[in-house]
Design a protein around this motif. Structure first.
Motif, PDB file in Angstrom:
ATOM      1  N   PHE A   1      11.046   1.266   4.889  1.00 33.57           N
ATOM      2  CA  PHE A   1       9.727   0.826   5.338  1.00 33.57           C
ATOM      3  C   PHE A   1       9.848  -0.257   6.403  1.00 33.57           C
ATOM      4  CE2 PHE A   1       6.485  -2.448   5.136  1.00 33.57           C
ATOM      5  CZ  PHE A   1       5.393  -1.723   5.598  1.00 33.57           C
ATOM      6  N   LYS A   2      10.713  -1.251   6.179  1.00 31.04           N
ATOM      7  CA  LYS A   2      10.876  -2.343   7.152  1.00 31.04           C
ATOM      8  C   LYS A   2      11.336  -1.806   8.495  1.00 31.04           C
ATOM      9  CE  LYS A   2      11.927  -5.910   3.746  1.00 31.04           C
ATOM     10  NZ  LYS A   2      12.986  -6.783   3.200  1.00 31.04           N
ATOM     11  N   GLU A   3      12.219  -0.820   8.470  1.00 32.95           N
ATOM     12  CA  GLU A   3      12.703  -0.220   9.708  1.00 32.95           C
ATOM     13  C   GLU A   3      11.554   0.470  10.460  1.00 32.95           C
ATOM     14  OE1 GLU A   3      15.668   3.380  10.963  1.00 32.95           O
ATOM     15  OE2 GLU A   3      16.298   2.071   9.316  1.00 32.95           O
TER      16      GLU A   3
ATOM     17  N   VAL B   1       0.842  -1.199   0.000  1.00 33.53           N
ATOM     18  CA  VAL B   1       0.000   0.000   0.000  1.00 33.53           C
ATOM     19  C   VAL B   1       0.876   1.249   0.000  1.00 33.53           C
ATOM     20  CG1 VAL B   1      -1.653   1.341   1.360  1.00 33.53           C
ATOM     21  CG2 VAL B   1      -1.995  -1.114   1.052  1.00 33.53           C
ATOM     22  N   ALA B   2       1.906   1.262   0.831  1.00 29.91           N
ATOM     23  CA  ALA B   2       2.813   2.411   0.891  1.00 29.91           C
ATOM     24  C   ALA B   2       3.544   2.592  -0.436  1.00 29.91           C
ATOM     25  CB  ALA B   2       3.814   2.233   2.029  1.00 29.91           C
ATOM     26  N   LYS B   3       3.956   1.488  -1.046  1.00 29.19           N
ATOM     27  CA  LYS B   3       4.672   1.560  -2.323  1.00 29.19           C
ATOM     28  C   LYS B   3       3.791   2.163  -3.415  1.00 29.19           C
ATOM     29  CE  LYS B   3       7.352  -1.258  -5.510  1.00 29.19           C
ATOM     30  NZ  LYS B   3       7.822  -2.604  -5.835  1.00 29.19           N
ATOM     31  N   ARG B   4       2.513   1.781  -3.422  1.00 34.50           N
ATOM     32  CA  ARG B   4       1.595   2.338  -4.419  1.00 34.50           C
ATOM     33  C   ARG B   4       1.415   3.846  -4.240  1.00 34.50           C
ATOM     34  NH1 ARG B   4      -2.222  -1.900  -3.049  1.00 34.50           N
ATOM     35  NH2 ARG B   4      -1.431  -3.735  -4.103  1.00 34.50           N
ATOM     36  N   SER B   5       1.363   4.281  -2.986  1.00 38.92           N
ATOM     37  CA  SER B   5       1.109   5.705  -2.759  1.00 38.92           C
ATOM     38  C   SER B   5       2.370   6.556  -2.909  1.00 38.92           C
ATOM     39  CB  SER B   5       0.483   5.928  -1.381  1.00 38.92           C
ATOM     40  OG  SER B   5       1.373   5.568  -0.364  1.00 38.92           O
ATOM     41  N   LEU B   6       3.542   6.002  -2.618  1.00 45.73           N
ATOM     42  CA  LEU B   6       4.785   6.780  -2.676  1.00 45.73           C
ATOM     43  C   LEU B   6       5.543   6.633  -3.987  1.00 45.73           C
ATOM     44  CD1 LEU B   6       6.090   6.126   0.948  1.00 45.73           C
ATOM     45  CD2 LEU B   6       4.992   8.193   0.070  1.00 45.73           C
TER      46      LEU B   6
END
Length: 129
Positions: free
Chosen positions: A60-62, A46-51
């Motif tokens: 992100f993992k951190e 989801v974050a990858k799609r938005s960013l």
């Protein structure tokens, strides 16, 4: 009428510590790990799609680890993770287990592609000289 005497057998728990490195962790521990990584994968996608281009899996993992803790810590219970997945993604335990399998296959395919590309580069370098 005579009353029946019921007997219950008390079973002794199996001690599998003798298996050492071959011992299998409890089912709930394995499910917890799969749910944790499924949620991480879904949040990341989801974050990858938005960013788009500014997304970094490592960053992100951190951040995910800062919020959810490491999988070994079990900062949240399995029930809390399942409630979160249901609320955020509408996913059940079964769907999360499927998501985990899909993610695992994706990582294996990625690793295989990288291995083949590295072999091709090595062959090209060796034939170039």
């Amino acid at each position: 009428m005579a009353t029946r005497k019921q007997s219950t057998t008390n079973f002794q728990a199996i001690d599998n510590s003798i298996l050492g490195e071959y011992a299998v962790s409890d089912y709930s521990e394995r499910v917890y790990t799969k749910v944790y990584y499924s949620i991480r994968s879904l949040c990341g996608l989801v974050a990858k799609r938005s960013l788009n281009n500014t997304f970094s899996w490592d960053e992100f993992k951190e951040r995910f680890t800062n919020d959810f803790g490491k999988v070994e810590e079990k900062r949240y219970s399995l029930e809390q993770l399942l409630e979160y997945a249901s609320r955020k993604f509408g996913k059940t335990l079964e769907e999360l287990l499927i998501q985990h399998q899909i993610s695992w296959q994706r990582r294996q395919e990625y690793a295989e592609r990288n291995r083949v590309e590295n072999q091709a580069e090595t062959i090209a370098e060796n034939t170039h000289y």
